[in-house]
Design a protein around this motif. Structure first.
Motif, PDB file in Angstrom:
ATOM      1  N   GLN A  17       0.878  -1.356  -0.003  1.00 20.42           N
ATOM      2  CA  GLN A  17      -0.093  -0.137   0.089  1.00 20.42           C
ATOM      3  C   GLN A  17       0.822   1.157  -0.105  1.00 20.42           C
ATOM      4  O   GLN A  17       0.408   2.086  -0.692  1.00 20.42           O
ATOM      5  N   PRO A  18       1.867   1.337   0.678  1.00 21.07           N
ATOM      6  CA  PRO A  18       2.715   2.576   0.711  1.00 21.07           C
ATOM      7  C   PRO A  18       3.345   2.800  -0.681  1.00 21.07           C
ATOM      8  O   PRO A  18       3.231   3.931  -0.942  1.00 21.07           O
ATOM      9  N   PHE A  19       3.660   1.913  -1.235  1.00 20.94           N
ATOM     10  CA  PHE A  19       4.126   1.907  -2.558  1.00 20.94           C
ATOM     11  C   PHE A  19       3.203   2.407  -3.682  1.00 20.94           C
ATOM     12  O   PHE A  19       3.336   3.093  -4.430  1.00 20.94           O
ATOM     13  N   VAL A  20       1.892   1.774  -3.349  1.00 22.94           N
ATOM     14  CA  VAL A  20       0.708   2.423  -4.363  1.00 22.94           C
ATOM     15  C   VAL A  20       0.456   3.763  -4.132  1.00 22.94           C
ATOM     16  O   VAL A  20       0.052   4.521  -4.938  1.00 22.94           O
ATOM     17  N   LEU A  72      -5.903  -1.542  -4.217  1.00 25.67           N
ATOM     18  CA  LEU A  72      -6.114  -0.320  -4.961  1.00 25.67           C
ATOM     19  C   LEU A  72      -7.013   0.530  -4.349  1.00 25.67           C
ATOM     20  O   LEU A  72      -6.739   1.894  -4.180  1.00 25.67           O
ATOM     21  N   ASP A  73      -7.906  -0.063  -4.095  1.00 29.59           N
ATOM     22  CA  ASP A  73      -9.312   0.696  -3.511  1.00 29.59           C
ATOM     23  C   ASP A  73      -8.754   1.207  -2.382  1.00 29.59           C
ATOM     24  O   ASP A  73      -9.259   2.274  -1.887  1.00 29.59           O
ATOM     25  N   ARG A  74      -8.089   0.317  -1.410  1.00 30.35           N
ATOM     26  CA  ARG A  74      -7.740   1.044  -0.218  1.00 30.35           C
ATOM     27  C   ARG A  74      -6.536   2.281  -0.159  1.00 30.35           C
ATOM     28  O   ARG A  74      -6.897   3.266   0.478  1.00 30.35           O
ATOM     29  N   LYS A 114      -1.232  -1.832 -13.997  1.00 24.48           N
ATOM     30  CA  LYS A 114      -0.072  -0.961 -14.084  1.00 24.48           C
ATOM     31  C   LYS A 114       1.016  -1.224 -12.799  1.00 24.48           C
ATOM     32  O   LYS A 114       2.162  -1.356 -12.913  1.00 24.48           O
ATOM     33  N   LEU A 115       0.161  -1.200 -11.507  1.00 23.42           N
ATOM     34  CA  LEU A 115       1.021  -1.213 -10.380  1.00 23.42           C
ATOM     35  C   LEU A 115       1.036  -2.445  -9.695  1.00 23.42           C
ATOM     36  O   LEU A 115       1.710  -2.777  -8.843  1.00 23.42           O
ATOM     37  N   GLY A 116       0.469  -3.560 -10.481  1.00 20.62           N
ATOM     38  CA  GLY A 116       0.795  -4.859 -10.123  1.00 20.62           C
ATOM     39  C   GLY A 116       0.231  -5.392  -8.712  1.00 20.62           C
ATOM     40  O   GLY A 116       0.635  -6.038  -8.084  1.00 20.62           O
ATOM     41  N   VAL A 117      -1.066  -4.858  -8.513  1.00 30.16           N
ATOM     42  CA  VAL A 117      -1.714  -4.944  -7.247  1.00 30.16           C
ATOM     43  C   VAL A 117      -3.299  -5.351  -7.574  1.00 30.16           C
ATOM     44  O   VAL A 117      -3.815  -5.333  -8.687  1.00 30.16           O
ATOM     45  N   THR A 118      -3.915  -5.790  -6.295  1.00 26.65           N
ATOM     46  CA  THR A 118      -5.255  -6.368  -6.639  1.00 26.65           C
ATOM     47  C   THR A 118      -6.115  -4.912  -6.604  1.00 26.65           C
ATOM     48  O   THR A 118      -5.582  -4.152  -6.096  1.00 26.65           O
ATOM     49  N   LEU A 119      -7.564  -5.228  -7.094  1.00 32.19           N
ATOM     50  CA  LEU A 119      -8.311  -4.075  -7.042  1.00 32.19           C
ATOM     51  C   LEU A 119      -8.608  -3.789  -5.474  1.00 32.19           C
ATOM     52  O   LEU A 119      -8.922  -2.566  -5.351  1.00 32.19           O
TER      53      LEU A 119
END
Length: 360
Positions: free
Chosen positions: A12-15, A49-51, A41-46
């Protein structure tokens, strides 16, 4: 070798960092890629991303429109400033200076594309300290990253001041402080100018109503410098260095003027002149003079601190020597200092003083 977890919490900090960088790159008001595109693009789950988007929305970096998309906040490049005032700012009898200061803060923030939020400091008698209850509104704003800096207009609780310092946020104070750069009145200059002006009008004896104990030494030095005799019976100031609450200044001025007349042996034996270092204190003294048929400017020359734009001494202003300070000067200097800190510039001087201007 231990494997680094790829849990949403660790990512999360990276995102958040990447989304913030992307928002600044796109610019205020621009639409960002869709949630699916950003997650890919960021290689994370939705979910991750939502958080992250929720945190950025709380900070005012982005906002989401249902059915439309994700947008960069139109306020992204604005600096968000918190203004901390004492709880007595709106009380009857409080100094007009802080209301004038608030008005000028609004003008300055609007001109400088800055947002500001208003917070009230804890009462001075509050001694129990818990981070979440001491000032919950401010604590919440700081936790959510909603502020870029603080302008502290009253500090009357040491624990609260220390808590503010521990937040590691750029701040400038309008009060003596052990932790923050400050802006204040050059009281030594104010007193010297008042005494010098009274001397130039032919006054030979002088007294003082000083709102702080340390004003007494400044006053005696100025009287010696300008060749005036200090009448000790007409010198009154607090017993300690603590400043009385603003809502007690006017009755204090009344009482000190009554005591001054009594100690001098009656109004006919008052000194030629009187210096008063606070406008509300001066108002109280002038009210007592009016009740006892003493005419400022005729029976006794009076020089007092005053705030430009204030009506506190309006009734007597034509008969007083006023050492005026302009609240707009304080605002400009405080904002300039804070903006330098928020931009990571050179730390400001520990203490900057504003000189009043004599108006006769």
């Amino acid at each position: 070798m231990s494997k680094i977890s790829s849990s949403p919490r660790n990512k999360q900090p990276f995102v958040i960092s990447e989304l913030t960088r992307m928002a600044r790159s796109y610019g205020p008001g621009m639409k960002l890629p869709t949630a699916q595109q950003l997650a890919s693009k960021l290689g994370v789950t939705l979910t991750t991303l939502d958080r992250s988007l929720a945190k950025l929305e709380a900070k005012g970096v982005i906002h989401r429109r249902q059915g439309s998309g994700i947008y960069v906040s139109s306020h992204l490049l604005e600096k968000r400033v918190g203004l901390i005032f004492g709880r007595n700012i709106f009380q009857l009898g409080s100094s007009a200076f802080y209301l004038l200061l608030l008005q000028h803060c609004e003008k300055r923030a609007e001109a400088g594309n800055e947002q500001f939020s208003f917070y009230l400091s804890p009462r001075s008698q509050e001694t129990e300290f818990e981070t979440d209850t001491f000032n919950p509104e401010l604590a919440d704003s700081l936790k959510q990253g909603k502020l870029d800096g603080l302008l502290i207009c009253e500090l009357n609780n040491p624990q609260y001041e220390q808590w503010l310092a521990n937040q590691n946020i750029p701040a400038v104070a309008l009060a003596p402080s052990s932790y923050f750069p400050t802006v204040g009145i050059d009281t030594n200059y104010l007193i010297d100018e008042c005494v010098g002006t009274l001397a130039s009008r032919g006054c030979q004896t002088i007294g003082l109503l000083g709102i702080l104990t340390r004003h007494c030494k400044m006053f005696t030095n100025a009287a010696e410098k300008h060749g005036l005799k200090v009448i000790e019976e007409a010198v009154l100031h607090p017993e300690d260095e603590s400043e009385p609450p603003f809502d007690s200044h006017e009755p204090l001025g009344r009482e000190w003027m009554r005591r001054c007349i009594e100690r001098c042996g009656g109004k006919k034996h008052l000194p030629d002149a009187l210096v008063i270092t606070d406008d509300i204190l001066a108002r109280g003294a002038c009210l007592h003079m009016k009740e006892t048929n003493i005419r400022p400017g005729k029976d006794i020359q009076v020089a007092s601190h005053a705030n430009q734009g204030s009506l506190v001494l309006e009734y007597w202003q034509d008969n007083l020597i006023l050492a005026e300070v302009n609240p707009a000067d304080f605002v400009d200097l405080m904002f300039t200092q804070l903006e330098s800190l928020m931009l990571g510039g050179k730390p400001p001087a520990a203490k900057l003083l504003i000189k009043p201007a004599i108006r006769t």
